[in-house]
Scaffold this motif. Structure first.
Motif, PDB file in Angstrom:
ATOM      1  N   VAL A  57       0.867  -0.676   0.075  1.00 40.07           N
ATOM      2  CA  VAL A  57       0.077   0.184  -0.490  1.00 40.07           C
ATOM      3  C   VAL A  57       0.360   1.216   0.026  1.00 40.07           C
ATOM      4  N   LEU A  58       1.295   2.033  -0.799  1.00 40.64           N
ATOM      5  CA  LEU A  58       1.354   2.877  -0.936  1.00 40.64           C
ATOM      6  C   LEU A  58       0.702   4.668  -1.102  1.00 40.64           C
ATOM      7  N   ILE A  59       0.840   5.449  -0.288  1.00 45.63           N
ATOM      8  CA  ILE A  59       0.267   6.343   0.718  1.00 45.63           C
ATOM      9  C   ILE A  59       1.366   7.885   0.217  1.00 45.63           C
ATOM     10  N   ASP A  60       1.249   8.567  -0.482  1.00 47.07           N
ATOM     11  CA  ASP A  60       1.654   9.678  -1.417  1.00 47.07           C
ATOM     12  C   ASP A  60       0.828  10.752  -0.750  1.00 47.07           C
ATOM     13  N   ALA A  61       0.978  12.384   0.071  1.00 43.95           N
ATOM     14  CA  ALA A  61       0.505  13.252   0.967  1.00 43.95           C
ATOM     15  C   ALA A  61       0.914  13.726  -0.510  1.00 43.95           C
ATOM     16  N   TYR A  62      -0.138  15.203  -0.571  1.00 43.01           N
ATOM     17  CA  TYR A  62       0.283  16.445  -1.081  1.00 43.01           C
ATOM     18  C   TYR A  62       0.005  17.187  -0.599  1.00 43.01           C
ATOM     19  N   SER A  63       0.045  19.207  -0.351  1.00 45.06           N
ATOM     20  CA  SER A  63      -0.844  19.777  -0.092  1.00 45.06           C
ATOM     21  C   SER A  63      -0.843  21.564  -1.322  1.00 45.06           C
ATOM     22  N   ASP A  64      -1.737  22.039  -0.943  1.00 45.80           N
ATOM     23  CA  ASP A  64      -1.146  23.428  -1.323  1.00 45.80           C
ATOM     24  C   ASP A  64      -0.609  24.195  -1.094  1.00 45.80           C
ATOM     25  N   LYS A  66       4.254  20.149  -3.683  1.00 41.68           N
ATOM     26  CA  LYS A  66       5.281  19.184  -4.680  1.00 41.68           C
ATOM     27  C   LYS A  66       4.341  18.784  -5.367  1.00 41.68           C
ATOM     28  N   ARG A  67       4.208  18.379  -7.307  1.00 43.82           N
ATOM     29  CA  ARG A  67       3.717  17.869  -7.577  1.00 43.82           C
ATOM     30  C   ARG A  67       2.152  18.376  -7.584  1.00 43.82           C
ATOM     31  N   HIS A  68       1.829  19.871  -8.102  1.00 46.03           N
ATOM     32  CA  HIS A  68       0.211  20.183  -7.835  1.00 46.03           C
ATOM     33  C   HIS A  68      -0.160  19.083  -9.475  1.00 46.03           C
ATOM     34  N   ILE A  69      -1.717  19.127  -9.246  1.00 48.96           N
ATOM     35  CA  ILE A  69      -2.627  18.849 -10.730  1.00 48.96           C
ATOM     36  C   ILE A  69      -3.285  19.889 -10.896  1.00 48.96           C
ATOM     37  N   ALA A  70      -3.387  21.584 -10.077  1.00 47.26           N
ATOM     38  CA  ALA A  70      -4.809  22.578 -10.374  1.00 47.26           C
ATOM     39  C   ALA A  70      -3.734  22.983 -10.288  1.00 47.26           C
ATOM     40  N   SER A  71      -4.469  24.526 -10.052  1.00 46.42           N
ATOM     41  CA  SER A  71      -3.630  25.667 -10.205  1.00 46.42           C
ATOM     42  C   SER A  71      -4.276  26.459  -8.544  1.00 46.42           C
ATOM     43  N   GLY A  97      -8.099  22.927  -3.416  1.00 46.96           N
ATOM     44  CA  GLY A  97      -9.031  21.493  -3.272  1.00 46.96           C
ATOM     45  C   GLY A  97      -8.528  20.343  -3.363  1.00 46.96           C
ATOM     46  N   GLN A  98      -8.274  20.449  -5.386  1.00 49.37           N
ATOM     47  CA  GLN A  98      -7.810  19.104  -5.856  1.00 49.37           C
ATOM     48  C   GLN A  98      -6.390  19.103  -5.644  1.00 49.37           C
ATOM     49  N   ASN A  99      -5.421  19.667  -5.206  1.00 49.21           N
ATOM     50  CA  ASN A  99      -3.752  19.524  -4.279  1.00 49.21           C
ATOM     51  C   ASN A  99      -3.891  19.294  -3.174  1.00 49.21           C
ATOM     52  N   ARG A 100      -4.774  19.571  -2.475  1.00 49.28           N
ATOM     53  CA  ARG A 100      -5.252  18.624  -0.912  1.00 49.28           C
ATOM     54  C   ARG A 100      -5.181  17.449  -1.085  1.00 49.28           C
ATOM     55  N   ARG A 101      -4.655  16.793  -1.023  1.00 47.46           N
ATOM     56  CA  ARG A 101      -4.874  15.314  -1.673  1.00 47.46           C
ATOM     57  C   ARG A 101      -3.753  14.377  -0.659  1.00 47.46           C
ATOM     58  N   VAL A 102      -4.352  12.992  -0.594  1.00 45.12           N
ATOM     59  CA  VAL A 102      -3.354  11.682  -1.314  1.00 45.12           C
ATOM     60  C   VAL A 102      -4.240  10.857  -1.529  1.00 45.12           C
ATOM     61  N   VAL A 103      -3.188  10.381  -2.184  1.00 47.73           N
ATOM     62  CA  VAL A 103      -3.008   9.090  -3.194  1.00 47.73           C
ATOM     63  C   VAL A 103      -2.947   7.716  -2.910  1.00 47.73           C
TER      64      VAL A 103
END
Length: 312
Positions: free
Chosen positions: A236-243, A284-289, A297-303
């Motif tokens: 299980v890989l958990i990658d977390a990102y912020s805005d 790092k690795r933003h997916i939206a502006s 909201g899209q950038n505050r995510r965990v994959v």
């Protein structure tokens, strides 16, 4: 004169009846011989009344399998797996795979103790050289229905090693009902989503928080339930990102906290720590502006990405 005619008529009738009897007997004999000749080149594989054995070999919320051994031939399997749609698959696991491509006719045949019952064709099944043949949901359920009604689904095809021989493979309905009822109960209890539905999941958070949105909470519950059931899960890989709001270092720490919180959640639900990798990447690795509320909201995510062994 009239008596003579009557006598001739009687004699003609008797001769005709006798001749009809002879012809009828001859036709019957010819029919028997033809049938015997036709059956001489048929190799039949089916379980006898004593050897017929149906069993549920998988009974979980992820997989239900109803299997039937065919002596000297292989195994028949009805398989249903957790999925958004009610699925079913029939597999004919042969001990010896075909040497070339061909077709098998699938018929519903009455057993010997039910004379007079008509057989009918259910479908055609493709036989491949590389792998065991299978049939889709509709045909599989039809075969189960025929077995439930006391019929024997049977496969007929030409032997790929002998042009003069035909092969008949029958599924016996003997000792079927008990295992069938267990199988139907298992199918009714399957999860309504599969591994593929959750193997790659993106979860979103509330602003400047490690609390999930409502939609992400529901998703986490689904993932947790699945992980409890699937013992074959490898990683299980958990990658977390912020805005980009709140400072770069703070965002990095926040993303790490989010990742570790999910890791702890899975550990509490019985997942071995050695199978979980959690990392926080901050901004790092933003997916939206980051200029819009929706984009942040899209950038505050965990994959969450899950891996399991490849099935062959």
């Amino acid at each position: 004169m009239s008596f003579f005619k009557l006598d001739t008529s009687c004699r003609s009738t008797k001769v005709t009846q006798k001749l009809g009897t002879i012809l009828g007997t001859g036709l019957a004999v010819a029919t028997i011989l033809t049938a015997s000749t036709a059956n001489a080149g048929v190799r039949q594989y089916t379980a006898s009344l004593e050897n017929s054995h149906w069993q549920v070999t998988n009974n979980s919320r992820l997989n239900c399998t109803l299997s039937h051994n065919i002596p000297n031939y292989g195994e028949a399997k009805f398989v249903s797996k957790a999925n958004r749609n009610n699925n079913m698959l029939f597999e004919l696991d042969m001990l010896r795979l075909p040497d070339n491509y061909s077709l098998a006719e699938v018929r519903s045949v009455a057993p010997n103790y039910r004379p007079g019952m008509n057989s009918y064709t259910i479908a055609d099944m493709k036989l491949y050289k590389q792998f065991s043949p299978s049939l889709d949901k509709k045909v599989a359920w039809t075969m189960l229905s025929e077995l439930e009604q006391g019929m024997n689904p049977t496969f007929y095809y030409n032997d790929w090693y002998s042009d003069n021989d035909k092969i008949s493979v029958g599924l016996s309905n003997a000792r079927f009902m008990r295992a069938y009822k267990e199988f139907v109960g298992c199918v009714g209890n399957l999860l309504n989503y599969s591994f593929d539905d959750i193997s790659y999941t993106v979860l979103n958070y509330q602003s400047n928080s490690d609390k999930f949105t409502k939609a992400s909470e529901r998703r986490m519950a689904m993932i947790s339930q699945y992980l409890k059931l699937d013992t074959e899960l490898e990683l299980v890989l958990i990658d977390a990102y912020s805005d980009s709001y709140g400072g770069r270092w703070n965002n990095l720490e926040l993303s790490k906290r989010r990742a570790n919180k999910i890791r702890e959640y899975f550990v509490k639900n019985g997942i071995d720590t050695s199978r979980i990798e959690a990392k926080g990447y901050g901004e790092k690795r933003h997916i939206a502006s980051n200029e819009t509320i929706l984009g942040r909201g899209q950038n505050r995510r965990v994959v969450i990405h899950m891996e399991k062994p490849i099935e062959f």
